[in-house]
Scaffold this active site. Structure first.
Site, PDB file in Angstrom:
ATOM      1  N   SER A  16       6.960 116.005  30.411  1.00  0.00           N
ATOM      2  CA  SER A  16       5.477 115.186  30.322  1.00  0.00           C
ATOM      3  C   SER A  16       4.573 116.376  30.869  1.00  0.00           C
ATOM      4  O   SER A  16       4.580 117.652  30.316  1.00  0.00           O
ATOM      5  CB  SER A  16       5.219 114.080  31.045  1.00  0.00           C
ATOM      6  N   ASP A  69       7.251 107.697  21.410  1.00  0.00           N
ATOM      7  CA  ASP A  69       6.292 107.928  22.603  1.00  0.00           C
ATOM      8  C   ASP A  69       5.002 107.601  22.483  1.00  0.00           C
ATOM      9  O   ASP A  69       4.232 108.140  21.512  1.00  0.00           O
ATOM     10  CB  ASP A  69       6.609 109.310  22.900  1.00  0.00           C
ATOM     11  N   HIS A  84       8.386 107.625  25.980  1.00  0.00           N
ATOM     12  CA  HIS A  84       8.169 108.559  26.836  1.00  0.00           C
ATOM     13  C   HIS A  84       9.085 108.532  27.959  1.00  0.00           C
ATOM     14  O   HIS A  84       9.325 109.629  28.358  1.00  0.00           O
ATOM     15  CB  HIS A  84       6.550 108.387  27.268  1.00  0.00           C
TER      16      HIS A  84
END
Length: 255
Positions: free
Chosen positions: A101, A197, A227
């Site tokens: 991320s 996600d 995610h």
């Protein structure tokens, strides 16, 4: 759970980390926004590295986990500087970066700033430029006014308490964008992305693939993955991707 070690940076920040020794290029895990080094992916990779005899390092950015500082006081440049301090102070030679991320964005900043220290890159739901393209672009007029006038705005989070987004986070993020100028990655790169996600849309991964240049870049989409990207199949894919990057990096060094 073992207590972490700490690295004090030149700026005085005290960064918590866990490091295990091993052979060859080490693997460094870079976590996400307001996450810490005790997450599923970091711990799974540490166990994988130990079983493989591979050096491994996980750490907390300032304002995250067990490191010093307040989360709300930090910004992308601060956390990238933390990552660079850890890389410089605790590792030797080129490393394999695994960025999750926000850690994907930070790993791209490191790759741009010090490519000689990067042997390869694996990103998981990379979120380059998210403060601008995700947060600022998504704010309505009232949120933008609150951010500019009050210096912060609260955003709901599925992971616990609301995120406090500061004006500095947005403005300082603009100094660290990677999708507005050439981004050359001269080493093996594997981008991993789930199609479900809800935090980083699949289109971000496609834009990153299109934007980055380099001799060995691949994107893998996992249908239905979210995610967290932390179920057994996703974790196995992360490990396989790191192994692939390690093997290709070793071949490149021989050539």
């Amino acid at each position: 759970m073992a207590d972490p070690d700490f690295l004090t940076t030149e700026s005085g920040r005290r960064l918590a980390y866990h490091q295990s020794s091993g052979q060859g290029s080490g693997v460094v895990f870079l976590g996400g926004f307001k996450s810490d080094m005790e997450g599923t992916k970091a711990l799974w990779l540490e166990a994988w590295a130990r079983a493989s005899g591979r050096a491994f390092l996980r750490f907390d950015y300032s304002g995250h986990g067990q490191s010093s500082g307040a989360f709300e006081a930090g910004a992308i440049g601060d956390w990238a500087a933390d990552a660079r301090a850890v890389l410089d102070g605790l590792t030797h030679g080129p490393q394999i970066l695994v960025g999750s991320s926000m850690g994907g964005w930070i790993s791209l900043l490191l790759a741009r700033a010090m490519p000689e220290r990067v042997a390869g890159l694996v990103t998981i739901a990379a979120a380059p430029d998210f403060t601008e393209d995700g947060m600022w672009a998504g704010f309505d007029a009232a949120q933008r006014r609150m951010l500019l006038e009050d210096g912060q705005v609260a955003l709901p989070s599925e992971y616990g308490e609301p995120y406090i987004i500061t004006r500095r986070l947005i403005e300082e993020g603009r100094d660290n964008l990677v999708m507005r100028s050439p981004l050359h990655l001269p080493f093996p790169v594997r981008f991993l992305q789930g199609t479900r996600d809800a935090d980083v849309d699949m289109s971000v991964a496609l834009r990153l693939l299109d934007h980055a240049s380099g001799p060995d870049i691949r994107l893998t989409l996992v249908k239905g993955a979210d995610h967290r990207f932390s179920d057994p199949d996703c974790l196995a894919l992360i490990g396989a991707s790191v192994e692939d990057v390690l093997a290709r990096s070793a071949l490149a060094s021989l050539g």
